[in-house]
Write a protein that holds these residues in place. Sequence first.
Motif, PDB file in Angstrom:
ATOM      1  N   TYR A   5      -7.639  13.371 -29.184  1.00 15.88           N
ATOM      2  CA  TYR A   5      -9.082  13.518 -29.050  1.00 15.88           C
ATOM      3  C   TYR A   5      -9.456  13.653 -27.571  1.00 15.88           C
ATOM      4  O   TYR A   5     -10.239  14.531 -27.202  1.00 15.88           O
ATOM      5  N   ALA A   6      -8.883  12.807 -26.717  1.00 13.88           N
ATOM      6  CA  ALA A   6      -9.172  12.862 -25.285  1.00 13.88           C
ATOM      7  C   ALA A   6      -8.701  14.178 -24.678  1.00 13.88           C
ATOM      8  O   ALA A   6      -9.394  14.781 -23.857  1.00 13.88           O
ATOM      9  N   SER A   7      -7.528  14.641 -25.072  1.00 16.01           N
ATOM     10  CA  SER A   7      -6.995  15.896 -24.553  1.00 16.01           C
ATOM     11  C   SER A   7      -7.889  17.068 -24.958  1.00 16.01           C
ATOM     12  O   SER A   7      -8.184  17.961 -24.135  1.00 16.01           O
ATOM     13  N   SER A   8      -8.325  17.074 -26.196  1.00 16.40           N
ATOM     14  CA  SER A   8      -9.204  18.132 -26.682  1.00 16.40           C
ATOM     15  C   SER A   8     -10.538  18.116 -25.931  1.00 16.40           C
ATOM     16  O   SER A   8     -11.050  19.168 -25.538  1.00 16.40           O
ATOM     17  N   ALA A   9     -11.090  16.940 -25.723  1.00 18.61           N
ATOM     18  CA  ALA A   9     -12.362  16.824 -25.003  1.00 18.61           C
ATOM     19  C   ALA A   9     -12.201  17.279 -23.555  1.00 18.61           C
ATOM     20  O   ALA A   9     -13.069  17.961 -23.006  1.00 18.61           O
ATOM     21  N   GLN A  10     -11.082  16.929 -22.928  1.00 15.05           N
ATOM     22  CA  GLN A  10     -10.820  17.322 -21.546  1.00 15.05           C
ATOM     23  C   GLN A  10     -10.715  18.846 -21.433  1.00 15.05           C
ATOM     24  O   GLN A  10     -11.285  19.452 -20.536  1.00 15.05           O
ATOM     25  N   LYS A  11      -9.993  19.477 -22.353  1.00 15.65           N
ATOM     26  CA  LYS A  11      -9.838  20.931 -22.326  1.00 15.65           C
ATOM     27  C   LYS A  11     -11.186  21.609 -22.540  1.00 15.65           C
ATOM     28  O   LYS A  11     -11.530  22.573 -21.843  1.00 15.65           O
ATOM     29  N   SER A  12     -11.963  21.119 -23.474  1.00 16.59           N
ATOM     30  CA  SER A  12     -13.276  21.695 -23.748  1.00 16.59           C
ATOM     31  C   SER A  12     -14.182  21.586 -22.519  1.00 16.59           C
ATOM     32  O   SER A  12     -14.884  22.548 -22.169  1.00 16.59           O
ATOM     33  N   ALA A  13     -14.166  20.440 -21.860  1.00 13.37           N
ATOM     34  CA  ALA A  13     -14.982  20.252 -20.661  1.00 13.37           C
ATOM     35  C   ALA A  13     -14.523  21.184 -19.545  1.00 13.37           C
ATOM     36  O   ALA A  13     -15.350  21.786 -18.850  1.00 13.37           O
ATOM     37  N   ALA A  14     -13.215  21.322 -19.370  1.00 16.31           N
ATOM     38  CA  ALA A  14     -12.685  22.212 -18.333  1.00 16.31           C
ATOM     39  C   ALA A  14     -13.075  23.661 -18.603  1.00 16.31           C
ATOM     40  O   ALA A  14     -13.468  24.391 -17.678  1.00 16.31           O
ATOM     41  N   ASP A  15     -12.971  24.087 -19.848  1.00 19.77           N
ATOM     42  CA  ASP A  15     -13.356  25.450 -20.220  1.00 19.77           C
ATOM     43  C   ASP A  15     -14.846  25.698 -19.955  1.00 19.77           C
ATOM     44  O   ASP A  15     -15.240  26.752 -19.449  1.00 19.77           O
TER      45      ASP A  15
END
Length: 112
Positions: free
Chosen positions: A85-95
């Motif tokens: 969940y944290a990894s997905s949120a981090q990638k989404s924020a970076a994008d």
Amino acid sequence: MSDTGRKPFSDKVSDTMTPDSQKSYAEQAKEQVTGAYDKVARDVQPGESKSTSQSAADTVTGKSSDAKDTSATHQQSFVESAKQYASSAQKSAADTLHSAGEYLSGKSDETK
């Protein structure tokens, strides 16, 4: 009524009744994390410290008779779900930040 720190019964029923196809990815991830946490709490909490309603709900939802064996598995599952969940949120924020930076710098107009 559920015990303190446990997932409310109404949330468990709502999670089950709503099809995954009608839930966002964030809602599905939240359900996985809170469900995994509740399973760990279910297995770790001694039966004599549970309210009657919590004990009955745990029995219905499949409480394991040997909490020590299943606790480690649930904890690992909870940690893995939280990491995903944290990894997905981090990638989404970076994008999102990357796209916003391109938009603000005018680069997105040059590529069209």
